[in-house]
Design a protein around this motif. Structure first.
Motif, PDB file in Angstrom:
ATOM      1  N   ALA A   1      -4.523   3.751   6.725  1.00 33.05           N
ATOM      2  CA  ALA A   1      -5.562   4.203   6.197  1.00 33.05           C
ATOM      3  C   ALA A   1      -5.855   5.620   6.163  1.00 33.05           C
ATOM      4  CB  ALA A   1      -6.736   3.570   7.346  1.00 33.05           C
ATOM      5  N   ILE A   2      -6.454   6.023   4.738  1.00 36.49           N
ATOM      6  CA  ILE A   2      -6.572   7.435   4.622  1.00 36.49           C
ATOM      7  C   ILE A   2      -8.125   7.640   4.040  1.00 36.49           C
ATOM      8  CG2 ILE A   2      -5.769   9.373   3.257  1.00 36.49           C
ATOM      9  CD1 ILE A   2      -3.287   8.266   3.124  1.00 36.49           C
TER      10      ILE A   2
ATOM     11  N   VAL B   1       1.341  13.775  -4.087  1.00 36.77           N
ATOM     12  CA  VAL B   1       1.533  12.804  -3.327  1.00 36.77           C
ATOM     13  C   VAL B   1       0.681  12.259  -2.176  1.00 36.77           C
ATOM     14  CG1 VAL B   1       3.302  12.092  -1.379  1.00 36.77           C
ATOM     15  CG2 VAL B   1       4.266  13.172  -3.358  1.00 36.77           C
ATOM     16  N   CYS B   2      -0.077  13.476  -1.672  1.00 40.57           N
ATOM     17  CA  CYS B   2      -1.216  13.077  -0.692  1.00 40.57           C
ATOM     18  C   CYS B   2      -2.513  12.212  -1.645  1.00 40.57           C
ATOM     19  CB  CYS B   2      -1.676  14.193  -0.224  1.00 40.57           C
ATOM     20  SG  CYS B   2      -0.504  14.802   1.217  1.00 40.57           S
ATOM     21  N   THR B   3      -2.588  12.807  -2.629  1.00 41.85           N
ATOM     22  CA  THR B   3      -3.699  12.485  -3.433  1.00 41.85           C
ATOM     23  C   THR B   3      -3.368  10.805  -3.781  1.00 41.85           C
ATOM     24  OG1 THR B   3      -4.268  14.540  -4.341  1.00 41.85           O
ATOM     25  CG2 THR B   3      -5.155  12.718  -5.633  1.00 41.85           C
ATOM     26  N   GLY B   4      -2.090  10.598  -4.486  1.00 41.59           N
ATOM     27  CA  GLY B   4      -1.674   9.438  -4.664  1.00 41.59           C
ATOM     28  C   GLY B   4      -1.893   8.481  -3.666  1.00 41.59           C
ATOM     29  N   ALA B   5      -1.471   8.600  -2.635  1.00 46.70           N
ATOM     30  CA  ALA B   5      -1.336   7.988  -1.445  1.00 46.70           C
ATOM     31  C   ALA B   5      -2.758   7.534  -1.068  1.00 46.70           C
ATOM     32  CB  ALA B   5      -0.745   8.719   0.054  1.00 46.70           C
ATOM     33  N   ALA B   6      -3.673   8.590  -0.991  1.00 43.57           N
ATOM     34  CA  ALA B   6      -5.112   8.312  -0.802  1.00 43.57           C
ATOM     35  C   ALA B   6      -5.571   7.152  -1.731  1.00 43.57           C
ATOM     36  CB  ALA B   6      -5.980   9.417  -0.731  1.00 43.57           C
ATOM     37  N   ILE B   7      -5.334   7.337  -2.776  1.00 48.29           N
ATOM     38  CA  ILE B   7      -5.756   6.554  -4.065  1.00 48.29           C
ATOM     39  C   ILE B   7      -5.196   5.090  -3.732  1.00 48.29           C
ATOM     40  CG2 ILE B   7      -5.711   5.714  -6.429  1.00 48.29           C
ATOM     41  CD1 ILE B   7      -5.446   8.895  -6.853  1.00 48.29           C
ATOM     42  N   GLY B   8      -4.053   4.937  -3.273  1.00 49.89           N
ATOM     43  CA  GLY B   8      -3.265   3.520  -3.086  1.00 49.89           C
ATOM     44  C   GLY B   8      -4.198   2.899  -1.642  1.00 49.89           C
TER      45      GLY B   8
ATOM     46  N   ARG C   1      -7.902  -0.873   0.554  1.00 46.90           N
ATOM     47  CA  ARG C   1      -9.116  -1.073   1.281  1.00 46.90           C
ATOM     48  C   ARG C   1     -10.244  -1.714   0.471  1.00 46.90           C
ATOM     49  NH1 ARG C   1     -11.733   3.812   4.476  1.00 46.90           N
ATOM     50  NH2 ARG C   1     -12.350   4.518   2.530  1.00 46.90           N
ATOM     51  N   LEU C   2     -10.523  -1.359  -0.552  1.00 49.81           N
ATOM     52  CA  LEU C   2     -11.465  -2.009  -1.350  1.00 49.81           C
ATOM     53  C   LEU C   2     -11.444  -3.367  -1.767  1.00 49.81           C
ATOM     54  CD1 LEU C   2     -13.696  -0.783  -3.269  1.00 49.81           C
ATOM     55  CD2 LEU C   2     -12.251  -0.982  -5.394  1.00 49.81           C
TER      56      LEU C   2
ATOM     57  N   ASN D   1      -9.859  -5.237   0.582  1.00 52.22           N
ATOM     58  CA  ASN D   1      -9.440  -5.808   1.983  1.00 52.22           C
ATOM     59  C   ASN D   1      -8.074  -6.550   2.257  1.00 52.22           C
ATOM     60  OD1 ASN D   1     -10.478  -6.628   4.362  1.00 52.22           O
ATOM     61  ND2 ASN D   1     -11.004  -8.459   3.795  1.00 52.22           N
ATOM     62  N   LEU D   2      -7.084  -5.696   1.667  1.00 53.52           N
ATOM     63  CA  LEU D   2      -5.787  -5.997   1.925  1.00 53.52           C
ATOM     64  C   LEU D   2      -5.528  -5.772   3.241  1.00 53.52           C
ATOM     65  CD1 LEU D   2      -4.202  -4.884  -1.417  1.00 53.52           C
ATOM     66  CD2 LEU D   2      -5.269  -6.938  -1.030  1.00 53.52           C
ATOM     67  N   SER D   3      -3.909  -6.410   3.595  1.00 47.88           N
ATOM     68  CA  SER D   3      -3.633  -6.332   4.852  1.00 47.88           C
ATOM     69  C   SER D   3      -2.879  -4.868   4.760  1.00 47.88           C
ATOM     70  CB  SER D   3      -2.550  -7.333   4.950  1.00 47.88           C
ATOM     71  OG  SER D   3      -1.606  -7.140   4.324  1.00 47.88           O
ATOM     72  N   ALA D   4      -2.818  -4.492   6.148  1.00 45.47           N
ATOM     73  CA  ALA D   4      -1.846  -3.019   6.117  1.00 45.47           C
ATOM     74  C   ALA D   4      -0.720  -3.045   5.775  1.00 45.47           C
ATOM     75  CB  ALA D   4      -1.710  -3.041   7.925  1.00 45.47           C
ATOM     76  N   TYR D   5       0.128  -4.059   5.483  1.00 43.98           N
ATOM     77  CA  TYR D   5       1.486  -4.051   4.868  1.00 43.98           C
ATOM     78  C   TYR D   5       1.113  -3.853   3.290  1.00 43.98           C
ATOM     79  CZ  TYR D   5       5.797  -5.729   3.147  1.00 43.98           C
ATOM     80  OH  TYR D   5       6.888  -5.855   2.540  1.00 43.98           O
ATOM     81  N   ASP D   6       0.237  -4.519   2.954  1.00 47.08           N
ATOM     82  CA  ASP D   6      -0.069  -4.373   1.318  1.00 47.08           C
ATOM     83  C   ASP D   6      -0.693  -2.906   0.841  1.00 47.08           C
ATOM     84  OD1 ASP D   6       0.651  -6.769   0.756  1.00 47.08           O
ATOM     85  OD2 ASP D   6      -1.236  -7.736   0.904  1.00 47.08           O
ATOM     86  N   LYS D   7      -1.461  -2.356   2.117  1.00 45.56           N
ATOM     87  CA  LYS D   7      -1.937  -1.230   1.787  1.00 45.56           C
ATOM     88  C   LYS D   7      -0.996  -0.097   1.850  1.00 45.56           C
ATOM     89  CE  LYS D   7      -5.361  -1.092   4.900  1.00 45.56           C
ATOM     90  NZ  LYS D   7      -6.304  -0.618   5.968  1.00 45.56           N
ATOM     91  N   THR D   8       0.171  -0.183   2.837  1.00 47.16           N
ATOM     92  CA  THR D   8       1.102   0.526   2.831  1.00 47.16           C
ATOM     93  C   THR D   8       1.884   0.690   1.486  1.00 47.16           C
ATOM     94  OG1 THR D   8       1.702   0.222   5.100  1.00 47.16           O
ATOM     95  CG2 THR D   8       3.365   1.157   4.012  1.00 47.16           C
TER      96      THR D   8
END
Length: 592
Positions: free
Chosen positions: A105-106, A135-142, A147-148, A150-157
């Motif tokens: 979560a970012i 990289v930080c921006t792309g990570a926050a986007i993903g 989160r939008l 409602n995916l699992s933690a694994y999928d968010k990763t």
């Protein structure tokens, strides 16, 4: 309206598509936005550079080097403090923390705050790179796309890594390098379920970058390598390894912050002026340094004399050699000062710069001897890969990044040799890459997978708050009545304010249960100090260390000294097993 739309989308995906297909669709979205973010960052930096040039027109020559970087860092600090309210999470290390401890979560503000702050820092001459911010921006986007929906933690990763891959790929026009960076640095494992979404996001990012901004970051013009140059590539690999160790040590020291006893604005001003003086002495340290790197690749050594206070001296080969060697050592110092004084950027570009000029140093130095002629462009390219491999502990990323930038695999063998040697030497001195090294020193996370999974468990979810609290003055006869109605093996002894004073172990009580003097004693006579006390916000991995080292199964938990419950090793292991099963179940679901 938006919530209703998301509900309909989630209902549709559950009915009409599989988890794997929906994740691939999300990776396309992340790739598109990540590519747009990379283009936007380049555009913002261009605007800031234009602003700084206009300011420079009204300042005496050379003075701009001293004051403009300080202005950029001051503006960065002001933006982060006043507008962003210190919500920005700088550095790739923080992405690793979010993956390991916060279920990927970012915060939403990180999707744009890095673009603004890093463009201020680098656009005004701060000696750092734009790769870490993208990289930080792309990570926050993903993360936020995950989160939008409602995916699992694994999928968010996976989406977090996909966003990072798209950013790197768009910046360098290198889709494979973007994928490998995400796999080697962020995820730490290469599997088909993770590879496909990363590849799609990375390719999408490159397409967006090419459509909106076709200009490549820089061009490498390399030649075929000669077998006679092989010993010198080995030498470059060895030097790259030691330089990578140097980069890691200096970056780890300076990025923690300089002039810590002063407030942020004084640090920014003082650090910026110190950086400006360093740039005044070594002009190629200005900004990312890619302009000077490109000129060196083109064989234009005269460019290093531009705007230098001692340009005429550099016409002498020995002085030029010493100047290049100074650049190799000074770039990471300049980057560390930039970041340590409050600027936003990364050490990815400074590492590439350092490796490039190390390669130039070797080739230029050997060529001056007249023994053999080495291709400076080849050694610059391979030197970049060597430095990146040693610093990031990511040889595949380093090899394919340079191979893709050069437009072919002419240098593949030298790239492999130098990257491998550098990686081996760097690992001897630094078991972990630069990002892990900093986090381990700060005791934020551990690289071991078991520790990471343990720390993903929230301590407050496994604390047993169903307990019996006793006073030291409680008669043992009353205590015996209490234990007849409970199965507890440990009891807390607290004072009137709830502060923990000690514990009573049932195992010890049983030994003296039929002693005639026991009934007339008080709880205080049998109370002992627990072997360890757990704080309510302590990392679960530390708690497990307590259990293993002390050979106990239960420990008291306190919050500001007040007793709140017990934690048991069995409950912790049960929760760990659930986390382990959940992680692998998600991986299996995606793989189907």
């Amino acid at each position: 309206m938006l919530k209703t739309l998301l509900v309909h989308i989630n209902q549709w995906r559950l009915r009409q598509t599989t988890q794997r297909n929906f994740l691939i669709l999300c990776s396309v979205i992340v790739g598109l936005i990540g590519g747009l973010a990379a283009v936007m960052l380049k555009y913002l930096v261009h605007i800031m550079e234009e602003v700084s040039r206009n300011i420079a027109l009204h300042l005496p020559f050379h003075i701009i080097y001293v004051f403009l970087p300080a202005l950029g860092i001051l503006l960065t600090v002001a933006y982060e403090h006043i507008i962003n309210r210190d919500h920005i999470q700088k550095g790739i290390g923080n992405i690793l923390v979010n993956i390991k401890k916060h279920k990927s979560a970012i915060g939403l503000n990180n999707t744009y705050s890095h673009l603004i702050s890093s463009s201020l820092t680098v656009g005004f001459g701060g000696s750092s790179g734009l790769e870490a911010p993208i990289v930080c921006t792309g990570a926050a986007i993903g993360s936020n796309v995950g989160r939008l929906f409602n995916l699992s933690a694994y999928d968010k990763t996976i989406l977090l890594a996909a966003g990072s891959a798209a950013g790197i790929a768009a910046v360098f026009n290198s889709p494979i390098a973007g994928v490998l960076f995400a796999l080697e640095i962020l995820i730490g494992e290469i599997t088909i379920p993770t590879f496909i979404p990363l590849l799609i996001a990375s390719a999408t990012g490159v397409v967006v970058g090419k459509v909106l901004q076709s200009r490549q970051l820089f061009h490498l013009v390399t030649e075929g390598w000669l077998i006679s140059a092989l010993p010198f590539y080995v030498i470059l690999g060895v030097l790259s390894g030691f330089v990578a160790v140097y980069i890691t040590k200096v970056a780890d020291t300076l990025e923690k912050g300089i002039l810590k006893k002063y407030n942020r604005y004084i640090r920014a001003l003082a650090g910026g002026l110190l950086l400006g003086i360093l740039i005044l002495i070594f002009p190629p340290l200005l900004g990312e340094g890619y302009h000077y790197l490109q000129e060196a690749l083109n064989g234009n050594m005269e460019a290093l004399k531009e705007e230098s206070l001692y340009g005429e001296w550099l016409s002498q080969p020995l002085i030029m050699l010493l100047f290049i060697a100074a650049l190799v050592l000074a770039k990471i110092v300049a980057a560390g000062i930039t970041l340590g004084s409050g600027g936003n950027g990364g050490t990815f570009a400074p590492s590439m710069f350092t490796g490039a000029f190390l390669g130039l140093l070797v080739a230029y130095g050997v060529n001056q001897t007249g023994l053999i002629h080495l291709s400076t462009s080849n050694f610059i390219a391979v030197g970049m890969a060597g430095a990146l491999s040693g610093v990031l502990h990511a040889p595949l990323t380093a090899i394919f990044l340079i191979a893709e930038i050069t437009g072919g695999y002419v240098l593949f063998i030298p790239l492999m040799i130098v990257s491998a040697i550098s990686y081996i030497i760097s690992r001897l001195y630094n078991p972990h890459n630069m990002y892990w090294q900093h986090l381990i020193h700060e005791k934020k996370i551990y690289p071991d997978q078991d520790y990471s999974m343990l720390n993903s468990i929230r301590l407050d979810t496994i604390v047993n708050r169903d307990y019996t609290a006793l006073s030291k003055t409680t008669p043992m006869s009353d205590f015996f009545k209490e234990i007849s109605s409970t199965n507890a093996n440990i009891f807390a002894v607290v004072d009137n304010s709830g502060k923990l004073e000690g514990v009573i172990w049932m195992d010890e009580i049983r030994k003296r249960l039929f002693d005639n003097q026991t009934a007339s004693a008080t709880v205080g006579d049998f109370m002992v100090i627990p072997p360890a006390v757990v704080e309510h916000n302590q990392a679960v991995s530390n708690v497990m260390q307590f259990f293993d080292q002390l050979d106990v199964w239960q420990l008291p938990v306190v919050k500001n000294g007040t007793f709140i419950g017990f934690i048991s090793k069995s409950a912790l292991l049960t929760q760990y097993r659930k986390a382990f099963i959940e992680q692998h179940r998600n991986a299996d679901l995606f793989a189907r």
